[in-house]
Design a protein around this motif. Structure first.
Motif, PDB file in Angstrom:
ATOM      1  N   PHE A   1     -20.176 -14.979 -49.370  1.00 46.80           N
ATOM      2  CA  PHE A   1     -19.390 -14.186 -48.415  1.00 46.80           C
ATOM      3  C   PHE A   1     -17.907 -14.297 -48.782  1.00 46.80           C
ATOM      4  CE2 PHE A   1     -23.056 -16.026 -46.168  1.00 46.80           C
ATOM      5  CZ  PHE A   1     -23.732 -14.863 -45.826  1.00 46.80           C
ATOM      6  N   PRO A   2     -17.452 -13.565 -49.769  1.00 45.68           N
ATOM      7  CA  PRO A   2     -16.050 -13.662 -50.203  1.00 45.68           C
ATOM      8  C   PRO A   2     -15.105 -12.977 -49.213  1.00 45.68           C
ATOM      9  CG  PRO A   2     -17.186 -11.989 -51.485  1.00 45.68           C
ATOM     10  CD  PRO A   2     -18.227 -12.626 -50.605  1.00 45.68           C
ATOM     11  N   ASN A   3     -14.832 -13.669 -48.138  1.00 46.09           N
ATOM     12  CA  ASN A   3     -13.990 -13.124 -47.074  1.00 46.09           C
ATOM     13  C   ASN A   3     -12.948 -14.171 -46.692  1.00 46.09           C
ATOM     14  OD1 ASN A   3     -13.495 -12.871 -43.909  1.00 46.09           O
ATOM     15  ND2 ASN A   3     -13.969 -10.822 -44.704  1.00 46.09           N
ATOM     16  N   ARG A   4     -11.750 -13.700 -46.289  1.00 46.77           N
ATOM     17  CA  ARG A   4     -10.679 -14.635 -45.953  1.00 46.77           C
ATOM     18  C   ARG A   4     -11.021 -15.502 -44.757  1.00 46.77           C
ATOM     19  NH1 ARG A   4      -8.475  -9.567 -44.524  1.00 46.77           N
ATOM     20  NH2 ARG A   4      -7.358  -9.513 -46.515  1.00 46.77           N
ATOM     21  N   TRP A   5     -11.685 -14.914 -43.749  1.00 45.36           N
ATOM     22  CA  TRP A   5     -12.019 -15.693 -42.561  1.00 45.36           C
ATOM     23  C   TRP A   5     -13.135 -16.686 -42.836  1.00 45.36           C
ATOM     24  CZ3 TRP A   5      -8.220 -15.372 -39.451  1.00 45.36           C
ATOM     25  CH2 TRP A   5      -7.519 -14.191 -39.306  1.00 45.36           C
ATOM     26  N   VAL A   6     -14.082 -16.293 -43.667  1.00 52.94           N
ATOM     27  CA  VAL A   6     -15.136 -17.237 -44.070  1.00 52.94           C
ATOM     28  C   VAL A   6     -14.529 -18.403 -44.834  1.00 52.94           C
ATOM     29  CG1 VAL A   6     -17.201 -17.522 -45.476  1.00 52.94           C
ATOM     30  CG2 VAL A   6     -16.930 -15.467 -44.088  1.00 52.94           C
ATOM     31  N   SER A   7     -13.602 -18.114 -45.729  1.00 55.06           N
ATOM     32  CA  SER A   7     -12.955 -19.173 -46.509  1.00 55.06           C
ATOM     33  C   SER A   7     -12.198 -20.138 -45.601  1.00 55.06           C
ATOM     34  CB  SER A   7     -12.006 -18.555 -47.536  1.00 55.06           C
ATOM     35  OG  SER A   7     -12.696 -17.680 -48.405  1.00 55.06           O
ATOM     36  N   ALA A   8     -11.446 -19.579 -44.635  1.00 55.32           N
ATOM     37  CA  ALA A   8     -10.700 -20.435 -43.713  1.00 55.32           C
ATOM     38  C   ALA A   8     -11.634 -21.269 -42.846  1.00 55.32           C
ATOM     39  CB  ALA A   8      -9.782 -19.583 -42.841  1.00 55.32           C
ATOM     40  N   GLY A   9     -12.712 -20.638 -42.342  1.00 57.28           N
ATOM     41  CA  GLY A   9     -13.663 -21.375 -41.511  1.00 57.28           C
ATOM     42  C   GLY A   9     -14.382 -22.468 -42.278  1.00 57.28           C
ATOM     43  N   VAL A  10     -14.764 -22.173 -43.520  1.00 53.38           N
ATOM     44  CA  VAL A  10     -15.430 -23.179 -44.351  1.00 53.38           C
ATOM     45  C   VAL A  10     -14.496 -24.340 -44.643  1.00 53.38           C
ATOM     46  CG1 VAL A  10     -16.339 -23.603 -46.670  1.00 53.38           C
ATOM     47  CG2 VAL A  10     -17.109 -21.615 -45.375  1.00 53.38           C
ATOM     48  N   CYS A  11     -13.239 -24.044 -44.907  1.00 55.43           N
ATOM     49  CA  CYS A  11     -12.266 -25.100 -45.192  1.00 55.43           C
ATOM     50  C   CYS A  11     -12.096 -26.035 -43.992  1.00 55.43           C
ATOM     51  CB  CYS A  11     -10.930 -24.471 -45.573  1.00 55.43           C
ATOM     52  SG  CYS A  11      -9.660 -25.660 -46.064  1.00 55.43           S
ATOM     53  N   VAL A  12     -11.953 -25.459 -42.804  1.00 52.38           N
ATOM     54  CA  VAL A  12     -11.789 -26.273 -41.592  1.00 52.38           C
ATOM     55  C   VAL A  12     -13.063 -27.049 -41.278  1.00 52.38           C
ATOM     56  CG1 VAL A  12     -11.363 -26.179 -39.114  1.00 52.38           C
ATOM     57  CG2 VAL A  12     -10.031 -24.745 -40.652  1.00 52.38           C
ATOM     58  N   ALA A  13     -14.231 -26.411 -41.432  1.00 48.03           N
ATOM     59  CA  ALA A  13     -15.503 -27.074 -41.137  1.00 48.03           C
ATOM     60  C   ALA A  13     -15.745 -28.249 -42.084  1.00 48.03           C
ATOM     61  CB  ALA A  13     -16.651 -26.071 -41.231  1.00 48.03           C
ATOM     62  N   CYS A  14     -15.453 -28.055 -43.371  1.00 54.00           N
ATOM     63  CA  CYS A  14     -15.644 -29.141 -44.341  1.00 54.00           C
ATOM     64  C   CYS A  14     -14.704 -30.308 -44.048  1.00 54.00           C
ATOM     65  CB  CYS A  14     -15.421 -28.619 -45.754  1.00 54.00           C
ATOM     66  SG  CYS A  14     -16.734 -27.537 -46.372  1.00 54.00           S
ATOM     67  N   ALA A  15     -13.464 -29.989 -43.679  1.00 52.27           N
ATOM     68  CA  ALA A  15     -12.510 -31.045 -43.347  1.00 52.27           C
ATOM     69  C   ALA A  15     -12.980 -31.847 -42.140  1.00 52.27           C
ATOM     70  CB  ALA A  15     -11.129 -30.437 -43.083  1.00 52.27           C
ATOM     71  N   TRP A  16     -13.496 -31.169 -41.118  1.00 50.27           N
ATOM     72  CA  TRP A  16     -13.941 -31.861 -39.913  1.00 50.27           C
ATOM     73  C   TRP A  16     -15.198 -32.685 -40.175  1.00 50.27           C
ATOM     74  CZ3 TRP A  16     -12.241 -33.753 -35.706  1.00 50.27           C
ATOM     75  CH2 TRP A  16     -13.100 -34.099 -34.671  1.00 50.27           C
TER      76      TRP A  16
ATOM     77  N   VAL B   1      -7.308 -27.959 -51.426  1.00 51.71           N
ATOM     78  CA  VAL B   1      -6.806 -27.261 -52.619  1.00 51.71           C
ATOM     79  C   VAL B   1      -7.966 -26.714 -53.445  1.00 51.71           C
ATOM     80  CG1 VAL B   1      -5.556 -27.562 -54.784  1.00 51.71           C
ATOM     81  CG2 VAL B   1      -4.658 -28.557 -52.681  1.00 51.71           C
ATOM     82  N   TRP B   2      -9.023 -27.503 -53.588  1.00 50.82           N
ATOM     83  CA  TRP B   2     -10.178 -27.064 -54.376  1.00 50.82           C
ATOM     84  C   TRP B   2     -10.826 -25.821 -53.754  1.00 50.82           C
ATOM     85  CZ3 TRP B   2     -12.132 -28.699 -59.010  1.00 50.82           C
ATOM     86  CH2 TRP B   2     -13.395 -28.226 -59.353  1.00 50.82           C
ATOM     87  N   ILE B   3     -11.034 -25.848 -52.439  1.00 56.46           N
ATOM     88  CA  ILE B   3     -11.664 -24.701 -51.768  1.00 56.46           C
ATOM     89  C   ILE B   3     -10.776 -23.467 -51.870  1.00 56.46           C
ATOM     90  CG2 ILE B   3     -12.409 -23.821 -49.515  1.00 56.46           C
ATOM     91  CD1 ILE B   3     -13.327 -26.643 -48.823  1.00 56.46           C
ATOM     92  N   ALA B   4      -9.466 -23.656 -51.680  1.00 50.55           N
ATOM     93  CA  ALA B   4      -8.544 -22.520 -51.751  1.00 50.55           C
ATOM     94  C   ALA B   4      -8.520 -21.909 -53.148  1.00 50.55           C
ATOM     95  CB  ALA B   4      -7.142 -22.966 -51.340  1.00 50.55           C
ATOM     96  N   LEU B   5      -8.487 -22.736 -54.183  1.00 48.81           N
ATOM     97  CA  LEU B   5      -8.477 -22.223 -55.547  1.00 48.81           C
ATOM     98  C   LEU B   5      -9.780 -21.494 -55.883  1.00 48.81           C
ATOM     99  CD1 LEU B   5      -6.760 -25.141 -57.514  1.00 48.81           C
ATOM    100  CD2 LEU B   5      -5.786 -22.929 -56.870  1.00 48.81           C
ATOM    101  N   PHE B   6     -10.899 -22.033 -55.419  1.00 45.78           N
ATOM    102  CA  PHE B   6     -12.165 -21.354 -55.682  1.00 45.78           C
ATOM    103  C   PHE B   6     -12.217 -20.012 -54.962  1.00 45.78           C
ATOM    104  CE2 PHE B   6     -16.596 -20.366 -54.693  1.00 45.78           C
ATOM    105  CZ  PHE B   6     -17.162 -20.420 -55.963  1.00 45.78           C
ATOM    106  N   ALA B   7     -11.715 -19.982 -53.724  1.00 40.53           N
ATOM    107  CA  ALA B   7     -11.682 -18.713 -52.992  1.00 40.53           C
ATOM    108  C   ALA B   7     -10.794 -17.694 -53.691  1.00 40.53           C
ATOM    109  CB  ALA B   7     -11.184 -18.956 -51.567  1.00 40.53           C
ATOM    110  N   ARG B   8      -9.721 -18.169 -54.314  1.00 36.40           N
ATOM    111  CA  ARG B   8      -8.863 -17.244 -55.068  1.00 36.40           C
ATOM    112  C   ARG B   8      -9.569 -16.752 -56.331  1.00 36.40           C
ATOM    113  NH1 ARG B   8      -7.144 -13.651 -56.649  1.00 36.40           N
ATOM    114  NH2 ARG B   8      -5.067 -13.057 -57.409  1.00 36.40           N
ATOM    115  N   ILE B   9     -10.332 -17.616 -56.977  1.00 33.95           N
ATOM    116  CA  ILE B   9     -11.020 -17.234 -58.214  1.00 33.95           C
ATOM    117  C   ILE B   9     -12.054 -16.143 -57.952  1.00 33.95           C
ATOM    118  CG2 ILE B   9     -12.619 -18.072 -59.995  1.00 33.95           C
ATOM    119  CD1 ILE B   9     -11.129 -20.747 -59.891  1.00 33.95           C
ATOM    120  N   VAL B  10     -12.774 -16.252 -56.827  1.00 32.14           N
ATOM    121  CA  VAL B  10     -13.809 -15.259 -56.519  1.00 32.14           C
ATOM    122  C   VAL B  10     -13.243 -14.087 -55.717  1.00 32.14           C
ATOM    123  CG1 VAL B  10     -15.635 -17.000 -56.563  1.00 32.14           C
ATOM    124  CG2 VAL B  10     -14.500 -16.475 -54.398  1.00 32.14           C
TER     125      VAL B  10
END
Length: 232
Positions: free
Chosen positions: A124-139, A185-194
């Motif tokens: 799901f290459p979407n900005r909101w999915v990326s943000a939600g995944v980043c926050v969920a993984c951090a928590w 940083v890793w999640i953000a860079l991967f989201a940028r790559i895809v």
């Protein structure tokens, strides 16, 4: 060897059957020499069972509070070399880093979280999915991190270094901040790559993730660590 020898024998290929039978004999001799005392590798089976129980424990630990199982200590010398130099000046920080890398299941949990994050963002290459995944993984990671401060893991060291609960809990702040920062940083860079994020959105995600990581590390971890240490 068994399958190949049976196939060659049934198809009347005597040369191949002989070669495979000789190979089977040599492999049997090698196995016999490796374990001459007993026919079954009981120690390897026990180690495999312990690793399986540890994996089930780490999975269940994501949802409920469970008593710790004994986990094997892994060398991972190449990772130990990258320990921050400032951590060696603080007993609690250095101890937590070594436990995180060599013994704790948290290292594997973080790797699996990053893999699942990349899979979800890739599907799901979407900005909101990326943000939600980043926050969920951090928590999810930060919820498991306080188990590093469990005094049951360091009964002897706790007596050698009679630090206060606040000093022991302080080590969690640094390890949480650094790991969450790397994860973000890793999640953000991967989201940028895809192409799930633009360059500007990737930068905003890194900044927001850094703020969330700092807040969780400075507010949640010390309080949760002190509570765990004082309760034991």
């Amino acid at each position: 060897f068994n399958g190949g020898a049976a196939y060659a024998f049934l198809h009347q290929q005597g040369i191949w059957a002989s070669v495979l039978l000789i190979g089977l004999l040599l492999s049997a001799i090698a196995v016999y020499r490796k374990a001459p005392a007993c026919p079954y590798p009981w120690r390897l089976m026990q180690k495999s069972e312990a690793n399986t129980l540890a994996r089930y424990h780490s999975l269940a630990g994501l949802f409920v509070d469970m008593p710790r199982l004994k986990t094997p200590v892994k060398k991972r010398a190449w990772l130990i070399r990258f320990l921050p130099r400032w951590s060696r000046q603080q007993a609690s920080s250095y101890l937590y880093w070594r436990t995180f890398i060599r013994k704790s299941e948290l290292f594997s949990i973080q790797i699996r979280l990053l893999i699942w994050a990349m899979i979800l963002i890739g599907i799901f290459p979407n900005r909101w999915v990326s943000a939600g995944v980043c926050v969920a993984c951090a928590w999810m990671f930060i919820k498991q991190l306080p188990q590093l401060a469990d005094p049951k893991q360091y009964p002897g060291i706790r007596r050698l270094y009679p630090l206060s609960a606040a000093q022991w809990a302080k080590g969690l702040t640094f390890i949480g901040w650094i790991n969450l920062g790397i994860q973000t940083v890793w999640i953000a860079l991967f989201a940028r790559i895809v192409d799930a994020l633009s360059t500007l959105e990737c930068l905003w995600l890194v900044i927001t993730g850094a703020l969330i990581s700092t807040a969780l590390s400075l507010l949640y971890l010390p309080r949760r660590g002190e509570h765990l240490i004082n309760s034991r």
